[in-house]
Design a protein around this motif. Structure first.
Motif, mmCIF file in Angstrom:
data_model
loop_
_atom_site.group_PDB
_atom_site.id
_atom_site.type_symbol
_atom_site.label_atom_id
_atom_site.label_comp_id
_atom_site.label_asym_id
_atom_site.label_seq_id
_atom_site.Cartn_x
_atom_site.Cartn_y
_atom_site.Cartn_z
ATOM 1 N N ASP A 103 0.822 -1.213 0.000
ATOM 2 C CA ASP A 103 0.000 0.000 0.000
ATOM 3 C C ASP A 103 0.854 1.261 0.000
ATOM 4 O OD1 ASP A 103 1.084 -0.320 2.501
ATOM 5 O OD2 ASP A 103 -0.743 0.202 3.583
ATOM 6 N N ARG A 104 2.162 1.091 -0.147
ATOM 7 C CA ARG A 104 3.111 2.202 -0.201
ATOM 8 C C ARG A 104 4.392 1.648 -0.823
ATOM 9 N NH1 ARG A 104 3.027 3.525 5.787
ATOM 10 N NH2 ARG A 104 0.903 2.905 5.306
ATOM 11 N N VAL A 105 5.395 2.486 -0.932
ATOM 12 C CA VAL A 105 6.651 1.998 -1.510
ATOM 13 C C VAL A 105 7.268 0.981 -0.553
ATOM 14 C CG1 VAL A 105 8.949 2.663 -2.291
ATOM 15 C CG2 VAL A 105 7.003 4.209 -2.657
ATOM 16 N N ARG A 106 7.656 -0.155 -1.085
ATOM 17 C CA ARG A 106 8.307 -1.182 -0.263
ATOM 18 C C ARG A 106 9.680 -1.464 -0.858
ATOM 19 N NH1 ARG A 106 5.682 -1.196 4.534
ATOM 20 N NH2 ARG A 106 3.460 -1.569 4.252
ATOM 21 N N GLU A 122 -0.749 4.021 -15.318
ATOM 22 C CA GLU A 122 -1.992 4.671 -15.763
ATOM 23 C C GLU A 122 -2.903 3.697 -16.491
ATOM 24 O OE1 GLU A 122 -0.329 9.225 -16.411
ATOM 25 O OE2 GLU A 122 -0.846 8.010 -18.174
ATOM 26 N N GLN A 123 -2.315 2.901 -17.390
ATOM 27 C CA GLN A 123 -3.166 2.119 -18.287
ATOM 28 C C GLN A 123 -3.449 0.719 -17.765
ATOM 29 O OE1 GLN A 123 -2.450 2.606 -22.395
ATOM 30 N NE2 GLN A 123 -1.750 4.713 -22.168
ATOM 31 N N LEU A 124 -2.532 0.137 -17.031
ATOM 32 C CA LEU A 124 -2.770 -1.233 -16.546
ATOM 33 C C LEU A 124 -3.044 -1.282 -15.052
ATOM 34 C CD1 LEU A 124 0.036 -3.114 -18.545
ATOM 35 C CD2 LEU A 124 -2.336 -2.646 -19.223
ATOM 36 N N GLU A 125 -2.742 -0.205 -14.354
ATOM 37 C CA GLU A 125 -2.916 -0.143 -12.896
ATOM 38 C C GLU A 125 -2.234 -1.308 -12.178
ATOM 39 O OE1 GLU A 125 -7.001 0.470 -11.910
ATOM 40 O OE2 GLU A 125 -7.163 2.268 -13.155
ATOM 41 N N LEU A 126 -1.042 -1.647 -12.645
ATOM 42 C CA LEU A 126 -0.288 -2.723 -11.988
ATOM 43 C C LEU A 126 0.785 -2.132 -11.074
ATOM 44 C CD1 LEU A 126 0.269 -5.213 -14.956
ATOM 45 C CD2 LEU A 126 -1.523 -5.257 -13.202
ATOM 46 N N LYS A 127 1.215 -2.923 -10.104
ATOM 47 C CA LYS A 127 2.369 -2.535 -9.297
ATOM 48 C C LYS A 127 3.608 -2.595 -10.193
ATOM 49 C CE LYS A 127 0.035 -2.586 -5.392
ATOM 50 N NZ LYS A 127 -0.565 -1.290 -5.056
ATOM 51 N N THR A 128 4.587 -1.742 -9.894
ATOM 52 C CA THR A 128 5.815 -1.731 -10.702
ATOM 53 C C THR A 128 7.043 -1.918 -9.814
ATOM 54 O OG1 THR A 128 6.053 0.642 -10.470
ATOM 55 C CG2 THR A 128 4.781 -0.134 -12.367
ATOM 56 N N THR A 129 8.069 -2.481 -10.425
ATOM 57 C CA THR A 129 9.329 -2.682 -9.706
ATOM 58 C C THR A 129 10.465 -2.262 -10.634
ATOM 59 O OG1 THR A 129 10.682 -4.308 -8.518
ATOM 60 C CG2 THR A 129 9.507 -5.103 -10.445
ATOM 61 N N ALA A 176 11.327 7.933 -10.680
ATOM 62 C CA ALA A 176 10.561 6.693 -10.823
ATOM 63 C C ALA A 176 9.415 6.651 -9.812
ATOM 64 C CB ALA A 176 11.484 5.489 -10.655
ATOM 65 N N LEU A 177 9.706 7.065 -8.580
ATOM 66 C CA LEU A 177 8.659 7.067 -7.547
ATOM 67 C C LEU A 177 7.522 8.003 -7.948
ATOM 68 C CD1 LEU A 177 10.861 7.188 -4.283
ATOM 69 C CD2 LEU A 177 9.602 5.205 -5.176
ATOM 70 N N LEU A 211 6.577 4.110 -9.311
ATOM 71 C CA LEU A 211 7.336 2.929 -8.879
ATOM 72 C C LEU A 211 6.908 2.505 -7.466
ATOM 73 C CD1 LEU A 211 9.604 0.843 -9.156
ATOM 74 C CD2 LEU A 211 11.207 2.582 -8.316
ATOM 75 N N ASP A 212 6.576 1.208 -7.297
ATOM 76 C CA ASP A 212 6.132 0.695 -6.000
ATOM 77 C C ASP A 212 7.205 -0.096 -5.265
ATOM 78 O OD1 ASP A 212 3.181 1.330 -6.260
ATOM 79 O OD2 ASP A 212 3.491 0.103 -8.063
ATOM 80 N N LEU A 213 8.006 -0.853 -6.013
ATOM 81 C CA LEU A 213 8.916 -1.809 -5.385
ATOM 82 C C LEU A 213 10.347 -1.650 -5.893
ATOM 83 C CD1 LEU A 213 6.401 -4.766 -5.741
ATOM 84 C CD2 LEU A 213 7.277 -3.927 -3.548
ATOM 85 N N PRO A 214 11.046 -0.585 -5.472
ATOM 86 C CA PRO A 214 12.429 -0.421 -5.911
ATOM 87 C C PRO A 214 13.302 -1.547 -5.365
ATOM 88 C CG PRO A 214 11.895 1.154 -4.179
ATOM 89 C CD PRO A 214 10.611 0.471 -4.555
ATOM 90 N N ILE A 215 14.132 -2.116 -6.258
ATOM 91 C CA ILE A 215 15.125 -3.114 -5.844
ATOM 92 C C ILE A 215 16.426 -2.356 -5.679
ATOM 93 C CG2 ILE A 215 16.299 -5.256 -6.467
ATOM 94 C CD1 ILE A 215 13.946 -5.795 -8.459
ATOM 95 N N LEU A 216 16.979 -2.350 -4.475
ATOM 96 C CA LEU A 216 18.176 -1.537 -4.249
ATOM 97 C C LEU A 216 18.968 -2.035 -3.056
ATOM 98 C CD1 LEU A 216 17.079 0.250 -1.686
ATOM 99 C CD2 LEU A 216 16.104 1.684 -3.452
#
Ligand code: THG
Length: 767
Positions: free
Chosen positions: A294-297, A481-488, A512-513, A517-522
Motif C-alpha cells: 500500500d506504499r513503496v516497499r 496509468e493504463q494497466l494499474e499494476l504494481k511496478t518494480t 521513478a517514484l 514505482l512501488d517496489l524499488p530493488i536496491l
C-alpha cells in the motif's frame, strides 16, 4: 437419501464443493475424549452423524499405518451408511519441527504426508483434512503432498493462540495468503481456544481469503472439576457463540477439544449465511509477516553474488551464516522484502536456492523474492519458501511465459514481468507497455490474479544508452496509468560505469517514484536511497503526521548494528558468537563471561519473546548461538568450577508423541548452562521416576500436548514424588494451566521455555 456420490456419481470434489455452495458444513466434535470414555470410533462417528454432522473426520490424528488408515476410513463409511455425509481423512502435524528449526527435512515430512494421503485415497475418502497445524512450512508441505497426489478437495486448518498467532508466530493474514495461493479448497481454524476467542480470528481470516472458511473451536478454555479436566463452555453457550460466527459467513462449523455430540446437535440447525464481498489487499508474506503493498516497499538486492567476491566465496563454501548476516543487515537497514539470487558458476542453483531460502527465512521475517533465470531453481525456492513469495522473473518471451507462469500459479506467488522479449529491451515506453500487456494477459490466463503481477520497465545504464534511459520513467507512468499494476525496478542499474553513482541513483529513484514505482530493488544500506523514499512518503501524504519522517531524521544518532556478542546472539549467528566468545576469553574470566554477559543477553532475548517482539524461531536461533558461545567458554572452565547446575530431567509423558515443546525447553535450558537429561517422548511413569532417582534430579519437567494424556502426566507426577519426595516437578503443554498443574500435584507450571528457565533458577540455584 443416499450419499451424493452414489446418486449422480460425480467426483467427491464436485459433490462436496457443490454441497458447500448451498449448505453449511456441520463437522464433528472431539474424538480423543470420546474414545477414552469407552466408545469405539464407529460409535463416535455415529453419534456425531446422529447429532447432525455432514462431514466426519477419520480417527487418524496420530500417524497410522496404511492398515490403520484403511480401518479408520471403513469405520467412518460404515457409520455413514446411507446418510448424506462426507468422510474426510484427518491428517495431523508430524509432531516434529522442520529444518532448520528442527531435524525433519521437508522431503521426509512430505513423504510421511504423501503416504497418508495415498492410503486415504485408496480407502475411498471424500476429502483430505489437514488440521491443528502451527507451522506454516509444515502446513504447506502437507497441502503440497495432498494436492500433488490426489484430486480430492483439501482442507487445511491451523491453531492460533489468544494473541492471534500460532506458537511458531504465524499470523492469520500470512496463513490466508499462503494457503489460498497454494489452492486449498477450504481454510480454517481449529483448537487452542473457545468460540468466544475464535470469533475475532474468524472475522480476520474472512477478510483475507475468498475460500470457504471452517471454524472448529474447543469447548471454551480448560478448567478442573472434580479432579478432571473439563472445558468451561456448555453446548448452549457454544451454540450461541457459534451462531455469531456463522453470521460472519463461514462455510463450516464444528468442534475440537471438549466438544461432544451435544455440542454438534446444538449447532446443527444453523444455516449458511452470505459472506460480504471483500477485496483482498495486494500483499506478500513470510510465515510470520504480511507486507501490504500500500506504499513503496524496499526490496533488498544484496543476497546476490554479482560483483561481490565475499558473497561468491560464501556460496562456494556453503557459508549460510554469512548469507543470513546479509539478510539481517538489510532488514535492519529498512528492507521490507529480500531478493534471493544465488546463480553463479560452480553452484548447483536449485539446491543452493532451497537451502538459502530455508536458512534466510529462519532468521528474518521479511517475505522473499526468488531471483533466477533457471525454472528449476525458481521451483526449488518456491517449494522451500514458507510464505507468499515474489518470482523474479518472467518476461515477454513465449518460452519464459510457458515455463515460469505455471510455477507462479501452482505455488501462489506474485511475479515480476520484465518488459523485454525475443527482440530484447525495446527503446520506447509504448513498446515496453505492450510487452507488459502481453505478460499480464498470459498471467491472467494462467489464473494469476492481476494484483500479483508486478512490471519491471527495466533500468538501463544511462552512461551507455543515454538516449533511451528516460523511456523507463515514461514506461512506468504508462503501466501505472493504463494497466494499474504494481511496478518494480532494479534502480542502481542506471548508474553503471558512471562516477557518483549514488547521486544518479537517487535522482532516478525520485523520478521513478513520482511516476509510479512501488517496489524499488536496491541496496538498503544506502542511506541516501532510503532517505529519498522516506521523503517521498512524507510528500505523498502516506506518512501521516510525518511520523516516520520525523523519527528517521530527528534522531541525531542512529543505532547501528554492533559487532558484539549480544548482537550475534540476538541474531542467532552461531559462528560469530563462538568467535566473539573466544575474543572475550582473552580479557575476561570464563565465569564472568557466563554470568555477566551470556546470561543477561539470553534474559533479554527471553523478554523479547515474552512480549511478542520475536517469535519461536528467533528464540531458538538465539539459544543456539548462545550455546555456541557457552561451549567455547566452557572449554576454558576448570572442571570443578563448571557452571553446570544440577541435573534436570525432561520427558513427554506416556501416550503423547508431541514433543516439540519439550525439545524447545531442552535447548533453552541447556543454553542457560543446565545439565539436561532428555528421556524422550511417550515415556512410562515408572521410567521417569526411576531415572529421577538414579540421577538425583532436583527438577523434573514433564510435557503433554493432549487432553487425553493428562492422566499419564498425573501418574508420572505421583510416581516421581513417591520415589523422590524432594524432587520438584514442573509441567507444561498446550492443555495445561496453573490450576490444572496444581491439582495434579505438580510444583510448577511453565507456559513456555522462558518460564521454565525462571523455575529452574528458583529450584536449582538456591538449593
Ligand atoms: N530487475 C529485476 N531484478 C534484478 C535486477 C533488475 N535483480 C538483479 C539486479 N537487477 C538487482 N540486484 C543487484 C545486485 C547487485 C548489484 C546491483 C543490482 C550491484 N553489485 C555491485 C556491482 O556489480 O558492482 C557490487 C557492489 C556491492 O554492492 O558490493 O551493484 O533490474 N527484476
Amino acid at each position: 437419501m443416499t450419499r451424493l456420490q452414489s446418486e449422480q456419481n460425480p467426483t467427491p470434489r464436485t459433490s462436496l464443493i457443490e454441497f458447500t455452495k448451498h449448505n453449511l458444513l456441520i463437522l464433528d466434535g472431539a474424538m480423543g475424549t470420546m474414545l477414552q470414555s469407552g466408545h469405539d470410533a464407529k460409535a463416535v462417528h455415529e453419534a456425531y452423524l446422529a447429532a447432525g454432522a455432514n462431514v466426519i473426520l477419520t480417527n487418524t490424528f496420530h500417524h497410522k499405518t496404511d492398515e490403520d488408515i484403511h480401518a479408520a476410513v471403513q469405520a467412518a463409511k460404515q457409520a455413514i451408511g446411507d446418510r448424506q455425509a462426507f468422510v474426510a481423512l484427518d491428517i495431523s502435524p508430524t509432531g516434529q519441527l522442520l529444518e532448520p528449526m528442527g531435524m525433519l527435512s521437508f522431503d521426509d515430512a512430505y513423504a510421511m504426508f504423501k503416504r497418508q494421503v495415498l492410503a486415504g485415497v485408496q480407502a475411498g475418502v471424500d476429502a483430505i483434512y489437514i488440521e491443528t497445524m502451527t507451522e506454516l512450512g509444515e502446513a504447506r508441505c502437507a497441502v503440497l503432498a495432498a494436492k500433488e497426489n490426489c484430486d480430492l478437495p483439501v482442507f487445511c486448518t491451523m491453531s492460533f493462540e489468544e494473541n492471534m498467532r500460532t506458537f511458531t508466530g504465524v499470523d492469520i493474514p500470512s496463513m490466508a495468503l499462503t494457503l489460498s495461493g497454494l489452492g486449498v479448497d477450504f481454510i480454517g481454524l481449529n483448537c487452542s481456544v473457545g468460540p468466544a476467542q475464535m470469533k475475532a480470528m474468524a472475522a480476520q481470516l474472512l477478510q483475507w481469503t475468498d475460500l470457504p472458511v471452517i471454524i472448529k473451536p474447543n469447548a471454551g478454555l480448560p478448567k478442573i472439576e472434580n479432579g478432571k479436566t473439563v472445558f468451561d463452555v456448555t453446548p448452549e453457550v457454544f451454540a450461541a457463540q457459534m451462531t455469531e460466527i456463522a453470521a460472519l459467513g463461514v462455510a463450516g462449523i464444528g468442534g475440537c477439544c471438549g466438544t461432544t455430540p451435544a455440542f454438534i446437535q446444538a449447532i446443527s440447525t444453523l444455516k449458511r449465511q452470505q459472506k460480504p464481498a471483500i477485496e483482498i489487499p495486494a500483499a506478500v508474506c513470510s510465515a510470520t509477516k504480511t507486507v501490504l503493498l500500500d506504499r513503496v516497499r524496499v526490496v533488498g538486492e544484496r543476497i546476490n553474488p554479482t560483483g561481490k567476491k565475499a558473497f561468491q566465496q560464501a556460496l562456494l563454501d556453503d557459508d549460510l551464516d554469512y548469507i543470513a548476516e546479509q539478510a539481517i543487515e538489510q532488514v535492519e537497514a529498512g528492507a521490507d522484502i529480500l531478493d534471493v539470487n544465488v546463480g553463479m558458476p560452480g553452484v548447483d542453483e536449485p539446491t543452493m536456492m532451497a537451502s538459502v531460502v530455508t536458512h534466510v527465512q529462519s532468521m528474518v521475517h521479511a517475505p522473499l523474492q526468488i531471483d533466477s533465470t533457471n525454472p528449476a531453481a525458481i521451483e526449488a525456492g518456491l517449494r522451500a519458501c514458507r510464505g507468499k513469495a515474489i518470482v523474479n522473473s518472467v518476461n515477454g518471451e513465449e518460452k519464459s511465459l510457458r515455463e515460469i507462469l505455471p510455477l507462479v500459479k501452482k505455488y501462489g506467488a506474485a511475479v515480476i514481468g520484465l518488459t523485454l522479449d525475443e527482440n530484447g529491451i525495446p527503446p520506447t515506453a509504448q513498446q515496453r507497455l505492450a510487452i507488459a500487456e502481453k505478460i499480464l494477459a498470459a498471467a491472467l490466463a494462467h489464473g494469476i490474479p492481476r494484483q500479483d503481477v508486478f512490471i519491471d520497465c527495466l533500468a538501463l545504464a544511462a552512461g551507455a544508452e543515454q538516449s533511451i534511459a528516460y523511456a523507463t520513467i515514461d514506461a512506468i507512468r504508462l503501466v501505472k496509468e493504463q494497466l494499474e499494476l504494481k511496478t518494480t525496478l532494479g534502480v542502481s542499474n542506471v548508474s553503471f560505469g558512471l562516477p557518483a553513482r549514488e547521486k544518479l541513483n537517487q535522482t532516478f529513484l525520485s523520478l521513478a517514484l513520482a511516476n509510479g514505482l512501488d517496489l524499488p530493488i536496491l541496496n538498503p544500506n544506502s542511506t541516501a536511497m532510503l532517505d529519498t523514499i522516506a521523503c517521498f512518503h512524507q510528500l505523498k501524504n502516506i506518512d501521516k503526521n510525518s511520523d516516520a519522517y520525523i523519527q528517521r531524521f530527528h534522531q541525531a544518532t542512529q543505532d547501528s548494528p554492533s559487532n558484539d556478542i549480544a548482537y550475534f546472539i540476538h541474531n542467532g549467528l552461531q559462528e560469530e558468537a563462538r568467535a566473539a566468545a573466544q575474543q572475550l576469553l582473552r580479557e575476561h574470566a570464563p565465569l564472568a563471561i557466563v554470568n555477566e554477559i551470556l546470561l543477561p543477553v539470553l534474559d533479554a532475548v527471553g523478554k523479547q519473546y515474552e512480549t511478542g517482539a520475536i517469535f519461536l524461531p528467533q528464540l531458538m536461533r538465539s539459544a543456539q548461538a548462545a550455546k555456541a558461545a557457552f561451549d567455547t567458554v566452557k572449554e576454558n572452565l576448570p572442571p570443578k568450577d563448571t557452571v553446570d547446575g544440577e541435573t534436570i530431567l525432561l520427558a513427554t509423558v506416556e501416550g503423547d508423541i508431541h514433543d516439540i515443546g519439550k525439545n524447545i525447553v531442552k535447548v533453552v535450558l541447556e543454553n542457560y548452562g543446565y545439565r539436561v537429561i532428555d528421556l524422550g517422548k511417550d515415556v512410562p511413569a515408572a521410567q521417569v521416576a526411576e531415572q529421577a532417582l538414579h540421577h538425583n534430579a532436583k527438577l523434573v519437567g514433564l510435557s503433554a500436548l493432549m487432553t487425553t494424556t493428562l492422566v499419564g502426566m498425573e501418574n508420572t507426577i505421583k510416581a516421581v514424588k513417591q520415589a523422590s519426595p524432594n524432587t520438584a516437578v514442573v509441567v507444561g503443554g498446550a492443555v495445561l494451566t496453573t490450576e490444572i498443574a496444581q491439582r495434579m500435584g505438580a510444583d510448577h507450571y511453565a507456559k513456555d521455555a522462558i518460564e521454565a528457565v525462571a523455575i529452574a533458577k528458583k529450584t536449582l540455584d538456591n538449593s
